[in-house]
Design an enzyme around this catalytic site. Sequence first.
Site, PDB file in Angstrom:
ATOM      1  N   ASP A  45      10.464 -15.165 -11.711  1.00  0.00           N
ATOM      2  CA  ASP A  45       9.330 -15.684 -12.472  1.00  0.00           C
ATOM      3  C   ASP A  45       8.092 -14.808 -12.328  1.00  0.00           C
ATOM      4  O   ASP A  45       7.135 -14.959 -13.079  1.00  0.00           O
ATOM      5  CB  ASP A  45       9.017 -17.139 -12.097  1.00  0.00           C
TER       6      ASP A  45
ATOM      7  N   SER B 225       7.073 -29.365  -3.973  1.00  0.00           N
ATOM      8  CA  SER B 225       6.077 -30.417  -3.766  1.00  0.00           C
ATOM      9  C   SER B 225       4.679 -29.880  -3.986  1.00  0.00           C
ATOM     10  O   SER B 225       3.788 -30.606  -4.451  1.00  0.00           O
ATOM     11  CB  SER B 225       6.211 -30.997  -2.352  1.00  0.00           C
TER      12      SER B 225
ATOM     13  N   ASP C 245       7.316 -23.095 -11.120  1.00  0.00           N
ATOM     14  CA  ASP C 245       7.254 -24.417 -10.513  1.00  0.00           C
ATOM     15  C   ASP C 245       6.248 -25.312 -11.229  1.00  0.00           C
ATOM     16  O   ASP C 245       6.527 -26.472 -11.535  1.00  0.00           O
ATOM     17  CB  ASP C 245       6.885 -24.306  -9.035  1.00  0.00           C
TER      18      ASP C 245
ATOM     19  N   TYR D 138       8.056 -14.265   1.622  1.00  0.00           N
ATOM     20  CA  TYR D 138       7.947 -14.279   0.159  1.00  0.00           C
ATOM     21  C   TYR D 138       7.061 -13.135  -0.325  1.00  0.00           C
ATOM     22  O   TYR D 138       7.432 -12.362  -1.219  1.00  0.00           O
ATOM     23  CB  TYR D 138       7.377 -15.631  -0.283  1.00  0.00           C
TER      24      TYR D 138
END
Length: 394
Positions: free
Chosen positions: A38, A129, A174, A224
């Site tokens: 993404d 979340s 997300d 990440y």
Amino acid sequence: MEKLINYTTEAFRLAFHSEPEHIFLAPGRINIIGEHVDYSDGFVLPAAIDKHICFAVKKADDPETCSFFAKDFDDSFSFNINQKQTPVSQVWVNYLLGVFNAVQESGKKVGGLEIAFSSTIPMGSGLSSSAALECGFAFILNHIFDLNLTKKDLALIGQKSEHTFVGVNCGIMDQFASVFGKEHQVIMLDCNSLEHQYFEANLDDYSLVLFDSCIKHTHLTSGYNDRRKDVDKGKKILWEKFPEIEKFRDFSFSMLDKVRAEIGETPYKRCLYLLKEIKRVEKAAKALSEGDVKYLGELLTETHSGLSTEFEVSCEELDFMVAETLKERDVAGARIMGGGFGGCSINLIKDENVDEVIKNISAKYKTDFDIEMKVYRVKISDGIYEYKRNEIII
């Protein structure tokens, strides 16, 4: 759902000694396929799921103060809406402050709020979340104060919050899934243009089941950002060599091979995985729309191999879990899901054999790692909405 709403409503009463005026639900997401693409001009195939953050909300008597009560953390925070916001030590607060800061910088005018929230989205499991928290708050501000922000605006505000106040240089997937989700449909999202289309989730007699390794991670500490640096190094040299290419996804494998020595083995592996994964997403969307569950499962398993050996974001526990799951009867495919370094696997299992697979993998995982695996049976659901007893406002 009703249990979460009642639980959050009661938390609001205890925190603010009044009744909420609104209830909002912001979903987590799964990603069928398309991990880490993404932020590389790729396609992804996410869907919102029936795990939510519930927000109980009321306009505050004090129009200059926003107050939050995070029931799951038993923690509170308030701030003056007229002041310039900066990150604070409470990590969960920064997701909200970042959203408010983005709205504030846009010149939109808001007032004070009282908000209590609680969640059924397991944290650190790759179900986003954080995006639900960010975009849920953005949706609330937009709805209550008539800010006239589009769904795309809300997703981008959530992403900006994570970049500026949390320090995670995440892509848009997300947030987009949490805002744009539709029941029984997956979203094929072009992360470059944000163009998207919906595909029916034709899984026939198969279900998507998540196995939580209970190995927790945060993108800030999991590597990440390191993976992004590897990819950026590869991209830079690719574009220097082939400046006529406009989008990363349009580089060919032969082009990548030509710069392999120059970019180094690690960036090469990262870019190789991404180019393969982008092509897998297109194949998976077609397989889903045609109800070809067997081929979809094969693609999921290929993705796990790439994430484990090329992008190197898996871990011993997830590799074990996926390998053992694939040995079970009526499993079409399995892979690690999310940013990596822990979290969940997503598994495509025939309905009639789901219970047996859960039982067997839970026992094996407990024996080898002494960890009680958690299981989430998920259904594809709508994006963020205001909940009312007799209607839904999207």
